[in-house]
Design a protein around this motif. Structure first.
Motif, mmCIF file in Angstrom:
data_model
loop_
_atom_site.group_PDB
_atom_site.id
_atom_site.type_symbol
_atom_site.label_atom_id
_atom_site.label_comp_id
_atom_site.label_asym_id
_atom_site.label_seq_id
_atom_site.Cartn_x
_atom_site.Cartn_y
_atom_site.Cartn_z
ATOM 1 N N LEU A 52 0.832 -1.198 0.000
ATOM 2 C CA LEU A 52 0.000 0.000 0.000
ATOM 3 C C LEU A 52 0.869 1.251 0.000
ATOM 4 C CD1 LEU A 52 -2.672 1.518 0.231
ATOM 5 C CD2 LEU A 52 -2.558 1.177 2.721
ATOM 6 N N LEU A 53 1.849 1.316 0.896
ATOM 7 C CA LEU A 53 2.723 2.492 0.931
ATOM 8 C C LEU A 53 3.513 2.628 -0.362
ATOM 9 C CD1 LEU A 53 4.215 2.748 4.539
ATOM 10 C CD2 LEU A 53 2.075 3.636 3.629
ATOM 11 N N GLY A 54 4.022 1.509 -0.864
ATOM 12 C CA GLY A 54 4.787 1.556 -2.106
ATOM 13 C C GLY A 54 3.958 2.038 -3.283
ATOM 14 N N THR A 55 2.679 1.689 -3.283
ATOM 15 C CA THR A 55 1.788 2.146 -4.344
ATOM 16 C C THR A 55 1.541 3.641 -4.227
ATOM 17 O OG1 THR A 55 0.711 -0.029 -4.383
ATOM 18 C CG2 THR A 55 -0.466 1.808 -5.413
ATOM 19 N N LEU A 56 1.342 4.119 -3.005
ATOM 20 C CA LEU A 56 1.146 5.560 -2.796
ATOM 21 C C LEU A 56 2.390 6.341 -3.198
ATOM 22 C CD1 LEU A 56 -0.646 5.552 0.690
ATOM 23 C CD2 LEU A 56 -1.694 5.752 -1.581
ATOM 24 N N ALA A 57 3.565 5.727 -3.035
ATOM 25 C CA ALA A 57 4.821 6.396 -3.362
ATOM 26 C C ALA A 57 5.224 6.236 -4.818
ATOM 27 C CB ALA A 57 5.937 5.872 -2.456
ATOM 28 N N GLY A 58 4.431 5.509 -5.605
ATOM 29 C CA GLY A 58 4.728 5.353 -7.018
ATOM 30 C C GLY A 58 5.611 4.185 -7.368
ATOM 31 N N GLY B 258 4.651 16.125 -3.104
ATOM 32 C CA GLY B 258 4.573 16.339 -1.659
ATOM 33 C C GLY B 258 4.404 15.092 -0.829
ATOM 34 N N ILE B 259 4.794 13.937 -1.365
ATOM 35 C CA ILE B 259 4.693 12.669 -0.633
ATOM 36 C C ILE B 259 6.087 12.075 -0.498
ATOM 37 C CG2 ILE B 259 3.744 10.328 -0.630
ATOM 38 C CD1 ILE B 259 1.406 11.344 -2.268
ATOM 39 N N SER B 260 6.474 11.726 0.733
ATOM 40 C CA SER B 260 7.772 11.103 0.981
ATOM 41 C C SER B 260 7.585 9.776 1.696
ATOM 42 C CB SER B 260 8.671 12.012 1.834
ATOM 43 O OG SER B 260 9.120 13.124 1.104
ATOM 44 N N LEU B 261 8.320 8.766 1.243
ATOM 45 C CA LEU B 261 8.275 7.429 1.830
ATOM 46 C C LEU B 261 9.537 7.146 2.611
ATOM 47 C CD1 LEU B 261 7.158 4.478 2.083
ATOM 48 C CD2 LEU B 261 8.345 4.002 -0.085
ATOM 49 N N ARG C 229 10.412 18.384 1.982
ATOM 50 C CA ARG C 229 9.286 19.237 2.371
ATOM 51 C C ARG C 229 7.933 18.595 2.040
ATOM 52 N NH1 ARG C 229 10.956 25.523 0.924
ATOM 53 N NH2 ARG C 229 12.578 25.746 2.525
ATOM 54 N N PRO C 230 7.712 17.367 2.504
ATOM 55 C CA PRO C 230 6.451 16.698 2.177
ATOM 56 C C PRO C 230 5.295 17.235 3.007
ATOM 57 C CG PRO C 230 7.690 15.363 3.714
ATOM 58 C CD PRO C 230 8.577 16.540 3.354
ATOM 59 N N SER C 231 4.108 17.141 2.452
ATOM 60 C CA SER C 231 2.900 17.372 3.241
ATOM 61 C C SER C 231 2.304 16.058 3.700
ATOM 62 C CB SER C 231 1.875 18.173 2.436
ATOM 63 O OG SER C 231 1.658 17.595 1.170
ATOM 64 N N LEU C 232 2.742 14.944 3.081
ATOM 65 C CA LEU C 232 2.315 13.602 3.484
ATOM 66 C C LEU C 232 3.540 12.724 3.651
ATOM 67 C CD1 LEU C 232 0.152 11.423 3.995
ATOM 68 C CD2 LEU C 232 0.075 11.046 1.511
ATOM 69 N N LEU C 233 3.677 12.140 4.834
ATOM 70 C CA LEU C 233 4.820 11.294 5.162
ATOM 71 C C LEU C 233 4.332 9.857 5.326
ATOM 72 C CD1 LEU C 233 7.876 11.754 5.759
ATOM 73 C CD2 LEU C 233 7.276 11.845 8.186
ATOM 74 N N LEU C 234 4.973 8.936 4.602
ATOM 75 C CA LEU C 234 4.634 7.516 4.665
ATOM 76 C C LEU C 234 5.750 6.787 5.395
ATOM 77 C CD1 LEU C 234 3.692 7.072 0.878
ATOM 78 C CD2 LEU C 234 2.156 7.758 2.747
ATOM 79 N N LEU C 235 5.414 6.103 6.482
ATOM 80 C CA LEU C 235 6.425 5.400 7.271
ATOM 81 C C LEU C 235 6.108 3.916 7.333
ATOM 82 C CD1 LEU C 235 5.866 8.309 9.079
ATOM 83 C CD2 LEU C 235 7.979 7.423 10.041
#
Length: 239
Positions: free
Chosen positions: A43-49, A77-80, A154-160
């Motif tokens: 799921l996270l990998g998909t959100l991160a492309g 603005g998305i960082s994994l 400078r992400p607005s969404l952080l995926l951990l």
């Protein structure tokens, strides 16, 4: 902020995500729980492309980002922060931080240096270690560095992805406290964790995944009082 609508993702012939939908609000921490193989990292990998859905759509800040390349996702603005951190162990702490802002380097050199200083203020244990090789740091410091590197974009969404893995309880509490501070500063967080107790304590809402599907959704307050969730994922039994 983020809407995922009915996505399906395959790894070869394996149906890794099945009709997954979710909604992440601006300024919240969403905890995604589940056992190994449940589809959380996919799921996270998909959100991160990193993975492209076969069906469905991903909308971030009212723009469709489904199937975009990872570098465009970062610019959006998305960082994994991946599982096992994936820092550059042969580079210095400072260089790891600078690489987090690779897409900004030519235009924002002065701002990048300022951002790096702010990261060191957020993680004071990294101060004085800027020239040390990242591979020489403890696991906890490496996790802090990985978070700091992601924040340099400078992400607005952080995926951990599993930030607590392999860390001592005191370090886990510190990491979770930092996530709360980031949320208070305006950063939205999607947190994948098997340390369910720590995740629920800092989360605003909770999703549970099994075999590539979302099987349960609740606020963190409801999750604490949900008997079935407690028994299945926190290891508690009825008295």
């Amino acid at each position: 902020m983020l809407k995922v609508n009915h996505i399906d993702v395959y790894h070869g012939y394996v149906h890794a995500l099945k009709n997954v939908s979710l909604h992440v609000k601006q300024g919240e921490i969403l905890a995604v729980l589940g056992a190994n193989g449940a589809g959380k990292s996919t799921l996270l990998g998909t959100l991160a492309g990193l993975y492209k859905p076969k069906a469905g759509e991903i909308i971030f800040q009212n723009k469709k980002i489904t199937g975009q390349a990872p570098d465009k996702i970062v610019r959006a603005g998305i960082s994994l922060i991946p599982e096992k951190r994936e820092i550059f162990s042969g580079l210095s702490v400072q260089d790891n931080l600078l690489l987090g802002a690779f897409h900004r380097y030519r235009q924002d050199k002065a701002d990048i240096k300022h951002d790096a200083q702010e990261i060191l203020e957020l993680f004071p244990l990294l101060q004085g270690r800027e020239k040390d090789l990242a591979g020489s740091l403890s696991g906890g410091l490496q996790q802090m560095l990985a978070i700091g590197r992601a924040l340099m974009a400078r992400p607005s969404l952080l995926l951990l992805d599993e930030p607590s893995i392999g860390l001592a309880p005191l370090v886990v509490r510190e990491i979770m406290g930092i996530l709360v501070r980031l949320k208070e500063s305006g950063v939205t967080v999607v947190l994948v964790e098997q340390n369910t107790k720590s995740a629920i304590k800092v989360a605003d809402s909770v999703l549970v995944m099994e075999r590539g599907e979302i099987v349960h959704a609740a606020s963190s307050k409801d999750a604490v009082s949900d008997t079935l969730l407690q028994e299945a994922y926190l290891g508690r039994v009825r008295s």
